[in-house]
Design a protein around this motif. Sequence first.
Motif, PDB file in Angstrom:
ATOM      1  N   GLU A  81      18.448   8.568 -27.759  1.00  0.00           N
ATOM      2  CA  GLU A  81      18.641   8.518 -26.314  1.00  0.00           C
ATOM      3  C   GLU A  81      20.010   7.994 -25.885  1.00  0.00           C
ATOM      4  OE1 GLU A  81      13.899   8.103 -25.168  1.00  0.00           O
ATOM      5  OE2 GLU A  81      15.195   6.343 -24.999  1.00  0.00           O
ATOM      6  N   GLY A  82      20.412   6.841 -26.427  1.00  0.00           N
ATOM      7  CA  GLY A  82      21.681   6.256 -26.003  1.00  0.00           C
ATOM      8  C   GLY A  82      22.873   7.159 -26.282  1.00  0.00           C
ATOM      9  N   LYS A  83      22.899   7.730 -27.483  1.00  0.00           N
ATOM     10  CA  LYS A  83      24.025   8.606 -27.858  1.00  0.00           C
ATOM     11  C   LYS A  83      24.052   9.864 -26.989  1.00  0.00           C
ATOM     12  CE  LYS A  83      23.730   7.147 -32.706  1.00  0.00           C
ATOM     13  NZ  LYS A  83      23.315   7.571 -34.067  1.00  0.00           N
ATOM     14  N   LEU A  84      22.872  10.422 -26.743  1.00  0.00           N
ATOM     15  CA  LEU A  84      22.805  11.637 -25.927  1.00  0.00           C
ATOM     16  C   LEU A  84      23.326  11.370 -24.522  1.00  0.00           C
ATOM     17  CD1 LEU A  84      19.529  13.723 -26.397  1.00  0.00           C
ATOM     18  CD2 LEU A  84      21.896  14.400 -26.752  1.00  0.00           C
ATOM     19  N   TYR A  85      22.902  10.248 -23.948  1.00  0.00           N
ATOM     20  CA  TYR A  85      23.299   9.965 -22.568  1.00  0.00           C
ATOM     21  C   TYR A  85      24.816   9.826 -22.456  1.00  0.00           C
ATOM     22  CZ  TYR A  85      23.372   8.222 -17.845  1.00  0.00           C
ATOM     23  OH  TYR A  85      23.634   8.098 -16.510  1.00  0.00           O
ATOM     24  N   GLU A  86      25.405   9.072 -23.380  1.00  0.00           N
ATOM     25  CA  GLU A  86      26.857   8.890 -23.321  1.00  0.00           C
ATOM     26  C   GLU A  86      27.588  10.221 -23.503  1.00  0.00           C
ATOM     27  OE1 GLU A  86      28.268   6.238 -22.197  1.00  0.00           O
ATOM     28  OE2 GLU A  86      26.240   5.414 -22.045  1.00  0.00           O
ATOM     29  N   ARG A  87      27.022  11.109 -24.325  1.00  0.00           N
ATOM     30  CA  ARG A  87      27.638  12.420 -24.504  1.00  0.00           C
ATOM     31  C   ARG A  87      27.604  13.206 -23.190  1.00  0.00           C
ATOM     32  NH1 ARG A  87      24.507  15.755 -28.608  1.00  0.00           N
ATOM     33  NH2 ARG A  87      24.997  13.938 -29.889  1.00  0.00           N
ATOM     34  N   TRP A  88      26.468  13.141 -22.487  1.00  0.00           N
ATOM     35  CA  TRP A  88      26.363  13.833 -21.197  1.00  0.00           C
ATOM     36  C   TRP A  88      27.417  13.328 -20.212  1.00  0.00           C
ATOM     37  CZ3 TRP A  88      20.400  12.790 -20.981  1.00  0.00           C
ATOM     38  CH2 TRP A  88      19.732  13.725 -21.798  1.00  0.00           C
ATOM     39  N   VAL A  89      27.571  12.009 -20.161  1.00  0.00           N
ATOM     40  CA  VAL A  89      28.520  11.414 -19.213  1.00  0.00           C
ATOM     41  C   VAL A  89      29.951  11.785 -19.594  1.00  0.00           C
ATOM     42  CG1 VAL A  89      29.442   9.259 -18.286  1.00  0.00           C
ATOM     43  CG2 VAL A  89      26.966   9.522 -18.594  1.00  0.00           C
ATOM     44  N   GLU A  90      30.268  11.651 -20.884  1.00  0.00           N
ATOM     45  CA  GLU A  90      31.635  11.952 -21.353  1.00  0.00           C
ATOM     46  C   GLU A  90      32.020  13.404 -21.066  1.00  0.00           C
ATOM     47  OE1 GLU A  90      31.519  10.961 -25.455  1.00  0.00           O
ATOM     48  OE2 GLU A  90      31.307   8.795 -25.093  1.00  0.00           O
ATOM     49  N   ARG A  91      31.066  14.311 -21.177  1.00  0.00           N
ATOM     50  CA  ARG A  91      31.359  15.726 -20.941  1.00  0.00           C
ATOM     51  C   ARG A  91      31.352  16.098 -19.456  1.00  0.00           C
ATOM     52  NH1 ARG A  91      27.929  18.633 -25.898  1.00  0.00           N
ATOM     53  NH2 ARG A  91      29.178  17.757 -27.602  1.00  0.00           N
ATOM     54  N   GLY A  92      31.057  15.111 -18.615  1.00  0.00           N
ATOM     55  CA  GLY A  92      31.151  15.346 -17.177  1.00  0.00           C
ATOM     56  C   GLY A  92      30.052  16.206 -16.593  1.00  0.00           C
ATOM     57  N   TYR A  93      28.905  16.269 -17.273  1.00  0.00           N
ATOM     58  CA  TYR A  93      27.832  17.133 -16.786  1.00  0.00           C
ATOM     59  C   TYR A  93      27.306  16.693 -15.414  1.00  0.00           C
ATOM     60  CZ  TYR A  93      27.438  18.961 -21.601  1.00  0.00           C
ATOM     61  OH  TYR A  93      27.665  19.537 -22.823  1.00  0.00           O
ATOM     62  N   PHE A  94      27.365  15.376 -15.136  1.00  0.00           N
ATOM     63  CA  PHE A  94      26.797  14.855 -13.890  1.00  0.00           C
ATOM     64  C   PHE A  94      27.830  14.742 -12.774  1.00  0.00           C
ATOM     65  CE2 PHE A  94      24.156  12.293 -17.127  1.00  0.00           C
ATOM     66  CZ  PHE A  94      23.269  13.345 -17.305  1.00  0.00           C
ATOM     67  N   THR A  95      29.079  15.063 -13.066  1.00  0.00           N
ATOM     68  CA  THR A  95      30.145  14.920 -12.070  1.00  0.00           C
ATOM     69  C   THR A  95      30.191  16.164 -11.190  1.00  0.00           C
ATOM     70  OG1 THR A  95      31.409  13.583 -13.640  1.00  0.00           O
ATOM     71  CG2 THR A  95      32.590  14.476 -11.725  1.00  0.00           C
ATOM     72  N   ALA A  96      29.998  15.956  -9.897  1.00  0.00           N
ATOM     73  CA  ALA A  96      29.979  17.077  -8.947  1.00  0.00           C
ATOM     74  C   ALA A  96      31.401  17.411  -8.494  1.00  0.00           C
ATOM     75  CB  ALA A  96      29.114  16.722  -7.745  1.00  0.00           C
ATOM     76  N   ASP A  97      31.633  18.676  -8.206  1.00  0.00           N
ATOM     77  CA  ASP A  97      32.957  19.169  -7.803  1.00  0.00           C
ATOM     78  C   ASP A  97      32.904  19.613  -6.346  1.00  0.00           C
ATOM     79  OD1 ASP A  97      35.417  20.304  -7.485  1.00  0.00           O
ATOM     80  OD2 ASP A  97      35.158  21.858  -9.016  1.00  0.00           O
ATOM     81  N   ALA A  98      33.622  18.891  -5.476  1.00  0.00           N
ATOM     82  CA  ALA A  98      33.619  19.227  -4.049  1.00  0.00           C
ATOM     83  C   ALA A  98      34.292  20.567  -3.776  1.00  0.00           C
ATOM     84  CB  ALA A  98      34.308  18.122  -3.254  1.00  0.00           C
ATOM     85  N   LYS A  99      35.101  21.049  -4.716  1.00  0.00           N
ATOM     86  CA  LYS A  99      35.789  22.334  -4.524  1.00  0.00           C
ATOM     87  C   LYS A  99      34.993  23.518  -5.049  1.00  0.00           C
ATOM     88  CE  LYS A  99      40.315  20.079  -4.987  1.00  0.00           C
ATOM     89  NZ  LYS A  99      41.547  19.982  -5.801  1.00  0.00           N
ATOM     90  N   SER A 100      33.847  23.247  -5.654  1.00  0.00           N
ATOM     91  CA  SER A 100      33.043  24.310  -6.256  1.00  0.00           C
ATOM     92  C   SER A 100      32.544  25.288  -5.197  1.00  0.00           C
ATOM     93  CB  SER A 100      31.847  23.686  -6.995  1.00  0.00           C
ATOM     94  OG  SER A 100      30.905  24.665  -7.339  1.00  0.00           O
ATOM     95  N   GLU A 101      32.405  26.546  -5.612  1.00  0.00           N
ATOM     96  CA  GLU A 101      31.855  27.568  -4.733  1.00  0.00           C
ATOM     97  C   GLU A 101      30.321  27.572  -4.782  1.00  0.00           C
ATOM     98  OE1 GLU A 101      33.588  29.553  -2.648  1.00  0.00           O
ATOM     99  OE2 GLU A 101      35.330  28.351  -3.248  1.00  0.00           O
ATOM    100  N   LYS A 102      29.749  26.804  -5.702  1.00  0.00           N
ATOM    101  CA  LYS A 102      28.292  26.761  -5.799  1.00  0.00           C
ATOM    102  C   LYS A 102      27.709  26.093  -4.548  1.00  0.00           C
ATOM    103  CE  LYS A 102      28.253  26.052 -10.859  1.00  0.00           C
ATOM    104  NZ  LYS A 102      27.859  25.075 -11.905  1.00  0.00           N
ATOM    105  N   PRO A 103      26.491  26.459  -4.182  1.00  0.00           N
ATOM    106  CA  PRO A 103      25.852  25.776  -3.052  1.00  0.00           C
ATOM    107  C   PRO A 103      25.591  24.310  -3.411  1.00  0.00           C
ATOM    108  CG  PRO A 103      24.279  27.209  -4.162  1.00  0.00           C
ATOM    109  CD  PRO A 103      25.628  27.514  -4.754  1.00  0.00           C
ATOM    110  N   PRO A 104      25.753  23.395  -2.455  1.00  0.00           N
ATOM    111  CA  PRO A 104      25.570  21.975  -2.768  1.00  0.00           C
ATOM    112  C   PRO A 104      24.104  21.570  -2.773  1.00  0.00           C
ATOM    113  CG  PRO A 104      26.161  22.219  -0.471  1.00  0.00           C
ATOM    114  CD  PRO A 104      26.200  23.606  -1.064  1.00  0.00           C
ATOM    115  N   TYR A 105      23.814  20.545  -3.530  1.00  0.00           N
ATOM    116  CA  TYR A 105      22.504  19.893  -3.496  1.00  0.00           C
ATOM    117  C   TYR A 105      22.775  18.405  -3.670  1.00  0.00           C
ATOM    118  CZ  TYR A 105      17.664  18.623  -4.462  1.00  0.00           C
ATOM    119  OH  TYR A 105      16.413  18.054  -4.406  1.00  0.00           O
ATOM    120  N   THR A 106      22.368  17.608  -2.686  1.00  0.00           N
ATOM    121  CA  THR A 106      22.767  16.203  -2.669  1.00  0.00           C
ATOM    122  C   THR A 106      21.581  15.269  -2.513  1.00  0.00           C
ATOM    123  OG1 THR A 106      24.720  16.948  -1.441  1.00  0.00           O
ATOM    124  CG2 THR A 106      24.399  14.571  -1.639  1.00  0.00           C
TER     125      THR A 106
END
Length: 873
Positions: free
Chosen positions: A25-50
């Motif tokens: 669990e710990g290693k997986l979570y840090e990998r997710w964060v490091e790869r920026g999976y949870f970081t939202a992009d305000a410039k994205s063309e995708k529809p937002p969900y907040t």
Amino acid sequence: MTENTQQQPASVPELPTQYAPAEVEGKLYERWVERGYFTADAKSEKPPYTIVIPPPNVTGSLHLGHAFQHTLMDALTRRKRMQGYEALWLPGMDHAGIATQNKVEQQLAEEGKSRHDLGREEFVERVWQWKEEYGGKILGQMRRLGDGVDWSRERFTMDEGLSKAVQTIFKRLYDDELIYRAERIINWCPRCLTAISDIEVEYQEDDGELVSIRYGEGDETLVVATTRAETMLGDTAVAVHPDDERYRHLVGKRIKLPLTDRTIPVVADTHVDPEFGTGAVKVTPAHDPNDFAIGQRHGLESMTIMDERGVITVHGPFQGLDRFEARSAVVGALRSQGRIVAEKRPYVHSVGHCSRCKTTIEPRLSMQWWVKVGPLAQAAGDAVRDGRVKIHPEDMSKRYFDWVDNMHDWCISRQLWWGHRIPVWYGPDGEVVCVGPDDEAPTGEGWTQDTDVLDTWFSSGLWPFSTLGWPERTPDLEKFYSTDVLLTGHDIIFFWVARMMMFGLYAMDGEVPFKTIALTGLVRDERGKKMSKSFGNVVDPLDWMDAYGSDAVRFTLARGANPGTDVPIGEDWVQASRNFANKIWNATRFALMNGATVDGPLPEPSRMSATDRWILSRLNATVAEVDAFYEDFQFAKLSDALYHFAWDEVFDWYVELSKTTFFGGGEPAEVSARVLGEVLDVTLRLLHPVVPFVTETLWTSLTGKESLVIADWPADSGFRDEAAEREIELVQRVVTEVRRFRSDQGLQPGQKVPARLDLTGTALAPHEAAIRQLLRLQPEGEGFHATASLPVAGATVALDLSGTIDVAAERKRLTKDLAAAEKEKAQATAKLGNEAFLAKAPDNVVEKIRTRLAKADEDIARIENQLASLPEA
């Protein structure tokens, strides 16, 4: 299903024989964060969900209530991210004014100091130091749980941006005459020395004393009752109902107030209930909210009789006594004068206590800052009424309207040093200046800033838009406001939810702060009892995570989450969820060992077995079902649907039915391997938002792709095969019935029995090998003698039980069971035939008896069938 375009690593990792959450669990979570999976992009063309997280207190640590709500918010956000939304789950903390100040004051007390020894500036600096060193422990615990929040946007209610937002909205409200200063009754804590909000008051049943006191002399007397005898020193009237004939002659007269040299008027007020007690009430405007209102209506004086620490400040004999000491002294003095008409002790009644220090709250007249909530509350109610904001479940709307439609003006000032200081300056000649963030504060001799700070709920009420950069029109605000869902407990609908609605609509020109308010219940122990330290039933979710893994805790919480209702949880349920994670693990290992694959398109249905078509049909139905439950915030139902599909249909039926195919090899095995790969691929995707760690590990091993976090959410392809579903239902009926019969005969699950299967004229013929394997049925062989014959689903299963059971003992046992069932049937039949009984018995009792009768009939038929199936002794 869906196609994912993630890159595949060069090799697929091999799964260990057992799942060890702590190693994953710990290693997986840090990998997710490091790869920026949870970081939202305000410039994205995708529809937002907040979603913005309800900010936990900086003093707090993760409790089961946090773990519960965070699990649900994480599931919503992870699913939307997989569906192609630019998903932002924004984290942060609340400065928690009174709680944090208390923490630091406790530290200082251990050093023999108080905040006054340091002075305001140095004390506030000390609180900031405490926050950096000890605060925010919960943020690390959120990582343990797997919260997929955007850490790059973490906010704090006293950071620079949010402080600017607070000052901005205060100034606007002040200029619009929606903030004012006035003397009113507030909840006062004599220990914390501050006004506190309603939500910071905890009510409990206390043993007190109800005393009845005679006021006045002779014919002009009245009897009043009180649990706070000391407050009579501040009485400025006695009130009676205007229609009460008993006291009509006294209205407008003045009577003697005992123990004092004052007389007070008798006033008529409709607030008084003439049927309650004596129909006369003492009026202490400075120390009771109802009395204050009576005082306002009748122009009464408000006498404050105790200081901020609850010490009496008037009337010689009692001056300097603590309020509780004064209570006894006042009653004693009244008793000696013969003024006590009646005493009741113990008198159990509800008493408010400070939630932080447990001190009894004192209603107190005090000069405070207030928000005029009328127009703001009207807008907050209208936004729900006209459908711009949905409350889920809908029946919670009534509670919301009851609050916003009857809201009193809000006391927003607190007598603390830690918090947002009120941006108002007072001049030497009585000037009052409110200063905005871009204004220069007045300088010069005699100018001072208000010493109070704002209620913590004031700054957290701005949370949905202040965290996105308001008052600036930032890219984040443009992209991610208004937020989609506010998920929170129904217990703070009045305090936090309503305030965010008021401020959001006001600050954002009528744009709602969230489109849906999804209200949850509260987490309770397995018996449904409130968790409390005093009950000894509080559970630290970290302990369960250590023992069973975060996925097990998350799945247990989600599986109990019915909208708006409380959630009982016990350790046995977490263990069961751990077992589910292990089951997923073992099934995926089996699949990988048998060549399950996700490569290439699915084979044409014509190349598939009925078993393959059945599981794909059930898979698509499950996708549709889970989607519908998500849209309705039915977390318990979607979790249950996934549990039963994965465990029962995939692992217990499809895998078992397919084993003969896999062992046989050839094209059928290749087809089933691809189908099994598809089923596991989609099932793991469906499970991922709720149980992210084990599914990520298994899915990357199965597919060789980068991460489930950024995988596509499954779509219902529309494939259904009702014929295959009916065919496998027949197989399930045969297997289930024969298993039940074997169990009834006392056979062990692994015990092999010779059997003849007559499947002529049924759709069961292609499944004979699988049926035999599942039921441990051997071929007939020489000397086969059918001692039991079971007709089921149009087929016949003949078993040779000779030598496997003690027929005489079994017949005796079944005969005894049959007699018990027949007796039960007779009793139920007699009651249902009794007209007198049916006329008097409640419907639910009658229905229970009907159920008992039906069950008895079923038991009789089953037992008679078993007896008939037994070989002759």
